[in-house]
Design an enzyme around this catalytic site. Sequence first.
Site, short mmCIF file in Angstrom:
data_model
loop_
_atom_site.label_atom_id
_atom_site.label_comp_id
_atom_site.label_asym_id
_atom_site.label_seq_id
_atom_site.Cartn_x
_atom_site.Cartn_y
_atom_site.Cartn_z
N ARG A 22 0.82 -1.22 0.00
CA ARG A 22 0.00 0.00 0.00
C ARG A 22 0.85 1.27 0.00
O ARG A 22 0.47 2.28 0.59
CB ARG A 22 -0.95 0.03 1.19
N ARG A 26 -3.66 6.20 0.46
CA ARG A 26 -4.27 7.36 1.12
C ARG A 26 -3.38 8.15 2.06
O ARG A 26 -3.70 9.28 2.41
CB ARG A 26 -5.53 6.92 1.88
N ARG A 35 -7.65 11.12 -5.89
CA ARG A 35 -8.81 10.32 -5.48
C ARG A 35 -10.06 11.19 -5.33
O ARG A 35 -11.16 10.77 -5.67
CB ARG A 35 -8.46 9.64 -4.16
N ASP A 72 -6.26 -3.15 -7.94
CA ASP A 72 -6.84 -3.77 -6.76
C ASP A 72 -7.09 -5.25 -7.04
O ASP A 72 -7.30 -5.64 -8.19
CB ASP A 72 -8.15 -3.10 -6.35
N TYR A 147 -14.78 -12.29 -0.80
CA TYR A 147 -15.52 -11.13 -1.31
C TYR A 147 -16.61 -11.54 -2.30
O TYR A 147 -17.73 -11.04 -2.24
CB TYR A 147 -14.56 -10.14 -1.99
O1 CP3 Z 1 0.18 0.40 -3.18
C1 CP3 Z 1 -0.21 -0.78 -3.36
O2 CP3 Z 1 0.01 -1.68 -2.53
C2 CP3 Z 1 -0.85 -1.13 -4.67
C3 CP3 Z 1 -2.26 -1.04 -4.75
C4 CP3 Z 1 -3.18 -1.95 -3.95
C5 CP3 Z 1 -4.48 -1.53 -3.56
N1 CP3 Z 1 -5.13 -2.60 -3.04
C6 CP3 Z 1 -5.03 -0.18 -3.73
C7 CP3 Z 1 -6.17 0.23 -2.91
C8 CP3 Z 1 -3.03 -3.30 -3.57
C9 CP3 Z 1 -1.83 -4.22 -3.70
C10 CP3 Z 1 -4.29 -3.70 -3.01
C11 CP3 Z 1 -4.54 -5.08 -2.55
C12 CP3 Z 1 -5.80 -5.37 -1.85
N2 CP3 Z 1 -7.04 -4.85 -2.07
C13 CP3 Z 1 -5.93 -6.37 -0.84
C14 CP3 Z 1 -4.80 -7.24 -0.35
C15 CP3 Z 1 -3.91 -6.56 0.61
C16 CP3 Z 1 -4.52 -6.22 1.94
O3 CP3 Z 1 -4.62 -5.01 2.24
O4 CP3 Z 1 -4.90 -7.15 2.67
C17 CP3 Z 1 -7.27 -6.39 -0.44
C18 CP3 Z 1 -7.87 -7.28 0.63
C19 CP3 Z 1 -7.97 -5.43 -1.23
C20 CP3 Z 1 -9.42 -5.12 -1.20
C21 CP3 Z 1 -9.67 -3.72 -0.84
N3 CP3 Z 1 -9.41 -2.64 -1.65
C22 CP3 Z 1 -10.26 -3.22 0.35
C23 CP3 Z 1 -10.68 -4.09 1.52
C24 CP3 Z 1 -10.35 -1.83 0.23
C25 CP3 Z 1 -11.01 -0.84 1.16
C26 CP3 Z 1 -10.41 -0.72 2.46
C27 CP3 Z 1 -8.95 -0.34 2.44
O5 CP3 Z 1 -8.15 -1.12 2.99
O6 CP3 Z 1 -8.62 0.69 1.91
C28 CP3 Z 1 -9.74 -1.49 -1.02
C29 CP3 Z 1 -9.58 -0.12 -1.56
C30 CP3 Z 1 -8.20 0.28 -1.95
N4 CP3 Z 1 -7.32 -0.47 -2.68
C31 CP3 Z 1 -7.60 1.55 -1.67
C32 CP3 Z 1 -6.34 1.52 -2.27
C33 CP3 Z 1 -5.33 2.63 -2.31
C34 CP3 Z 1 -8.24 2.70 -0.93
C35 CP3 Z 1 -9.17 3.40 -1.85
C36 CP3 Z 1 -9.66 4.67 -1.31
O7 CP3 Z 1 -10.70 4.66 -0.65
O8 CP3 Z 1 -9.04 5.69 -1.59
#
Ligand code: CP3
Length: 336
Positions: A22, A26, A35, A72, A147
């Site tokens: 990540r 954010r 965003r 994602d 999911y």
């Molecule tokens: O920088 C990075 O690591 C690359 C981008 C990336 C994102 N998601 C962007 C993102 C990666 C590798 C992921 C993987 C991901 N997504 C996982 C596995 C890793 C982990 O955290 O366990 C999972 C379970 C998800 C599913 C997901 N996507 C959730 C549960 C959420 C919402 C809650 C949260 O943790 O933010 C997202 C949204 C998401 N994916 C955001 C980002 C930057 C936030 C979006 C926002 O609201 O601005």
Amino acid sequence: MTKLINCILNKDLSCVPVWFMRQAGRYLPEFREIRLQNKNFIKLCLDSNLSSEITLQPLKRFNLDAAIIFSDILIIPYALGQKVTFEKNEGPHLSSIDITNLLNVKEEDFIRKLNPVYEAIKKTKKKLNKNKSLISFIGAPWTLIVYMFDLKKSKNQIDLNKLKESERNIKIVLDVIIKYLCIHLINQVKSGADVVQIFDSWAGLIPEKKLTDYCYEPNKKIVEFCKQNNIPVICFPKGIKKNYKEFAEKVNPDCLSLDYEIDPEWAKINLSKFCLQGGMDPKILLKNEIEIFREVDKYLNIFKGHPYIFNLGHGLLPETDPAILQKVVERVKSFK
Ligand code: CP3
């Protein structure tokens, strides 16, 4: 060869490569700005120019060894026909799964939908310094199933009745997902990704006697696909505690990413054959500098002489101060 790949494939010890899960997200004001103007998260992931720009944002600030493509894991259920939305402070929401639809998905439609991801990888690769790696990723089959079948009851629990009722369908869907994950993976590599990380973020919710069916076997099939295609692969089976050892032996990835519950001393002994990554609790980064450096040094010292990539035990929290991350990267880079 990049430092990261040299560490993963050759167990090179000349430096400790560093990147963060990540790292594009954010906690960065420049991400929040983009965003704010892009309310639809999936659409943002599928805008290859913005996605490439976001991918490179953390590398403009910090001396990281890798970029991870901004996308994602839920882009896969999206490309397989489920609607995916992200409500503020609520996490993702998927429309209910339609197995008949899923079985009728055409490969070319799936690839066409995900083409912007491949374009983003090509654009990023062109701009990325040659000594940095480009990481691509997928969600592990089980984590996607959680999911896709809406199996979660609360934050850290799954609905065991729902799991039992869905067992037959899950079995069918697992094979379909594995097929499409391999397609997505190879297309990302053909577009320029150097390595893949498989996120099994909800592996810790699998009932113990189902670990083989839902965690080891699906991850193993994908890791074997990577090996057949010479793709370096990192596995992250978050939350499975001591079963990391069994996972490592059965799945045999090139590198294992540790979660924050794993005792690093235990890992060094029990996972000694493997290149290791991460481990430090992302919450530590919210503390003061002295406590942060103490913990960073702890991981660096424990894994001294062992192939190790500095990272965290889960993704960076949105509250993390980018200035402190800068100092952590410098600390890792100057460690002798
Ligand atoms: O920088 C990075 O690591 C690359 C981008 C990336 C994102 N998601 C962007 C993102 C990666 C590798 C992921 C993987 C991901 N997504 C996982 C596995 C890793 C982990 O955290 O366990 C999972 C379970 C998800 C599913 C997901 N996507 C959730 C549960 C959420 C919402 C809650 C949260 O943790 O933010 C997202 C949204 C998401 N994916 C955001 C980002 C930057 C936030 C979006 C926002 O609201 O601005």
